[in-house]
Design a protein around this motif. Sequence first.
Motif, PDB file in Angstrom:
ATOM      1  N   TYR A   1       0.871  -1.305  -0.039  1.00 20.17           N
ATOM      2  CA  TYR A   1      -0.133   0.148  -0.135  1.00 20.17           C
ATOM      3  C   TYR A   1       0.795   1.150  -0.053  1.00 20.17           C
ATOM      4  O   TYR A   1       0.670   2.193  -0.769  1.00 20.17           O
ATOM      5  CB  TYR A   1      -1.004   0.022   1.130  1.00 20.17           C
ATOM      6  N   ASP A   2       1.757   1.377   0.959  1.00 19.79           N
ATOM      7  CA  ASP A   2       2.853   2.641   1.132  1.00 19.79           C
ATOM      8  C   ASP A   2       3.616   2.713  -0.350  1.00 19.79           C
ATOM      9  O   ASP A   2       3.570   3.810  -0.753  1.00 19.79           O
ATOM     10  CB  ASP A   2       3.534   2.604   2.294  1.00 19.79           C
ATOM     11  N   ASP A   3       4.054   1.635  -0.880  1.00 13.59           N
ATOM     12  CA  ASP A   3       4.949   1.788  -2.044  1.00 13.59           C
ATOM     13  C   ASP A   3       3.951   2.462  -3.068  1.00 13.59           C
ATOM     14  O   ASP A   3       4.207   3.188  -4.019  1.00 13.59           O
ATOM     15  CB  ASP A   3       5.473   0.416  -2.515  1.00 13.59           C
ATOM     16  N   GLN A   4       2.841   1.723  -3.132  1.00  4.55           N
ATOM     17  CA  GLN A   4       1.663   2.240  -4.258  1.00  4.55           C
ATOM     18  C   GLN A   4       1.564   3.804  -4.084  1.00  4.55           C
ATOM     19  O   GLN A   4       1.483   4.501  -5.157  1.00  4.55           O
ATOM     20  CB  GLN A   4       0.580   1.510  -4.348  1.00  4.55           C
ATOM     21  N   ARG A   5       1.195   4.271  -3.031  1.00  4.41           N
ATOM     22  CA  ARG A   5       1.022   5.749  -2.643  1.00  4.41           C
ATOM     23  C   ARG A   5       2.175   6.535  -3.015  1.00  4.41           C
ATOM     24  O   ARG A   5       2.032   7.502  -3.889  1.00  4.41           O
ATOM     25  CB  ARG A   5       0.793   5.840  -1.060  1.00  4.41           C
ATOM     26  N   GLU A   6       3.464   6.288  -2.610  1.00  2.85           N
ATOM     27  CA  GLU A   6       4.734   6.926  -3.132  1.00  2.85           C
ATOM     28  C   GLU A   6       4.821   6.942  -4.773  1.00  2.85           C
ATOM     29  O   GLU A   6       5.169   7.927  -5.483  1.00  2.85           O
ATOM     30  CB  GLU A   6       5.993   6.199  -2.484  1.00  2.85           C
ATOM     31  N   MET A   7       4.402   5.870  -5.402  1.00  2.00           N
ATOM     32  CA  MET A   7       4.402   5.913  -6.707  1.00  2.00           C
ATOM     33  C   MET A   7       3.412   6.718  -7.341  1.00  2.00           C
ATOM     34  O   MET A   7       3.982   7.592  -8.485  1.00  2.00           O
ATOM     35  CB  MET A   7       4.136   4.339  -7.399  1.00  2.00           C
ATOM     36  N   ILE A   8       2.413   6.882  -6.820  1.00  2.00           N
ATOM     37  CA  ILE A   8       1.414   7.646  -7.392  1.00  2.00           C
ATOM     38  C   ILE A   8       1.917   9.287  -7.019  1.00  2.00           C
ATOM     39  O   ILE A   8       1.719  10.074  -7.940  1.00  2.00           O
ATOM     40  CB  ILE A   8       0.049   7.520  -6.593  1.00  2.00           C
TER      41      ILE A   8
ATOM     42  N   LYS B   1      -9.042   4.826 -12.518  1.00  2.00           N
ATOM     43  CA  LYS B   1      -9.476   6.029 -11.599  1.00  2.00           C
ATOM     44  C   LYS B   1      -9.989   5.752 -10.418  1.00  2.00           C
ATOM     45  O   LYS B   1      -9.630   5.953  -9.142  1.00  2.00           O
ATOM     46  CB  LYS B   1     -10.316   6.758 -12.277  1.00  2.00           C
ATOM     47  N   PRO B   2     -10.951   4.598 -10.252  1.00  2.00           N
ATOM     48  CA  PRO B   2     -11.302   4.051  -9.074  1.00  2.00           C
ATOM     49  C   PRO B   2     -10.197   3.533  -7.847  1.00  2.00           C
ATOM     50  O   PRO B   2     -10.280   3.972  -6.878  1.00  2.00           O
ATOM     51  CB  PRO B   2     -12.053   2.902  -9.317  1.00  2.00           C
ATOM     52  N   THR B   3      -9.262   2.943  -8.606  1.00  2.00           N
ATOM     53  CA  THR B   3      -8.169   2.361  -7.788  1.00  2.00           C
ATOM     54  C   THR B   3      -7.133   3.795  -7.289  1.00  2.00           C
ATOM     55  O   THR B   3      -6.813   3.752  -6.135  1.00  2.00           O
ATOM     56  CB  THR B   3      -7.022   1.618  -8.640  1.00  2.00           C
ATOM     57  N   LEU B   4      -7.123   4.802  -8.264  1.00  2.00           N
ATOM     58  CA  LEU B   4      -6.547   6.015  -7.806  1.00  2.00           C
ATOM     59  C   LEU B   4      -7.056   6.605  -6.430  1.00  2.00           C
ATOM     60  O   LEU B   4      -6.503   7.057  -5.663  1.00  2.00           O
ATOM     61  CB  LEU B   4      -6.305   6.878  -8.983  1.00  2.00           C
ATOM     62  N   TYR B   5      -8.591   6.688  -6.756  1.00  2.00           N
ATOM     63  CA  TYR B   5      -9.334   7.383  -5.735  1.00  2.00           C
ATOM     64  C   TYR B   5      -9.223   6.397  -4.209  1.00  2.00           C
ATOM     65  O   TYR B   5      -9.737   6.946  -3.239  1.00  2.00           O
ATOM     66  CB  TYR B   5     -10.727   7.330  -6.022  1.00  2.00           C
ATOM     67  N   HIS B   6      -9.061   5.087  -4.378  1.00  2.00           N
ATOM     68  CA  HIS B   6      -8.871   4.369  -3.216  1.00  2.00           C
ATOM     69  C   HIS B   6      -7.366   4.871  -2.589  1.00  2.00           C
ATOM     70  O   HIS B   6      -7.509   4.614  -1.126  1.00  2.00           O
ATOM     71  CB  HIS B   6      -8.365   2.826  -3.616  1.00  2.00           C
TER      72      HIS B   6
ATOM     73  N   VAL C   1      -3.266  11.395 -14.169  1.00  2.00           N
ATOM     74  CA  VAL C   1      -2.527  10.821 -13.078  1.00  2.00           C
ATOM     75  C   VAL C   1      -2.708   9.206 -13.131  1.00  2.00           C
ATOM     76  O   VAL C   1      -1.734   8.519 -13.028  1.00  2.00           O
ATOM     77  CB  VAL C   1      -2.911  11.428 -11.564  1.00  2.00           C
ATOM     78  N   ALA C   2      -3.991   8.999 -13.198  1.00  2.00           N
ATOM     79  CA  ALA C   2      -4.232   7.511 -13.243  1.00  2.00           C
ATOM     80  C   ALA C   2      -3.561   6.885 -14.449  1.00  2.00           C
ATOM     81  O   ALA C   2      -2.950   5.773 -14.450  1.00  2.00           O
ATOM     82  CB  ALA C   2      -5.687   7.150 -13.324  1.00  2.00           C
ATOM     83  N   GLU C   3      -3.534   7.261 -15.666  1.00  2.00           N
ATOM     84  CA  GLU C   3      -2.973   6.879 -17.014  1.00  2.00           C
ATOM     85  C   GLU C   3      -1.585   6.690 -16.661  1.00  2.00           C
ATOM     86  O   GLU C   3      -0.696   5.748 -16.887  1.00  2.00           O
ATOM     87  CB  GLU C   3      -3.379   7.657 -17.822  1.00  2.00           C
ATOM     88  N   ALA C   4      -0.681   7.786 -15.854  1.00  2.00           N
ATOM     89  CA  ALA C   4       0.512   7.755 -15.774  1.00  2.00           C
ATOM     90  C   ALA C   4       1.051   6.680 -14.777  1.00  2.00           C
ATOM     91  O   ALA C   4       2.307   6.137 -14.993  1.00  2.00           O
ATOM     92  CB  ALA C   4       0.986   9.324 -15.443  1.00  2.00           C
TER      93      ALA C   4
END
Length: 209
Positions: free
Chosen positions: A9-16, A45-50, A37-40
């Motif tokens: 989870y934290d790694d994914q947030r940092e990547m975003i 988008k639902p995953t990004l908003y998570h 942002v989601a495309e990059a």
Amino acid sequence: MARGRSPGYDDQREMILRHAAELFARSGYPATSMNEVAEACGLSKPTLYHYFRDKYNLLVHIADGHVSRLQALVEEVEARGLAPEPRLRELIHRFVEEYAEAQHAHRVLTEDVRFLKEEDRDRILGKERAVVSAFASALAQMRPDTEAAGLSKALTMLLFGMINWMFTWLKPDGELNYETMAPIVADLFFGGVPAVSMPALDSLRSRRA
């Protein structure tokens, strides 16, 4: 029972945050959409908003995260109890190296802070002022007459001018890198500081009156 966070989870947030910072730095905060942002990030988008509720939430985390890391660097150096000049040299080295990995986040902090709500802006800029104050304090201890003349902060801002904008011309794949440039920035600053003549105090007082 609340569902726990996944191991990544934290790694994914940092990547975003990294991708969002790059987009904001390149196109500006207002012109960047959550779709981009989601495309990059290679996410829906639902995953990004998570991970982040909206674009503003991304901006706050990028700016606050960057300046908080700078604050942490200051605290690490301060904890070593170095004399003023070695302390300032170490701060310069650490900041130059940090900016090598945080160019986009730093551009967001300097250019998009105006889009923050007052409460968030005040908190983040307060941290930034504390960082500047740490540099100015080391400089004032090294050369007390800069403080007496009211120049320790001004000289500190000139130093940050060298550090902050290095990313505009120093290319990651060029012959020079941040590790090479860090001691050069320090040498240039310390070589020049002794040559600075302090304005007459009477002249300064008359201008402040």
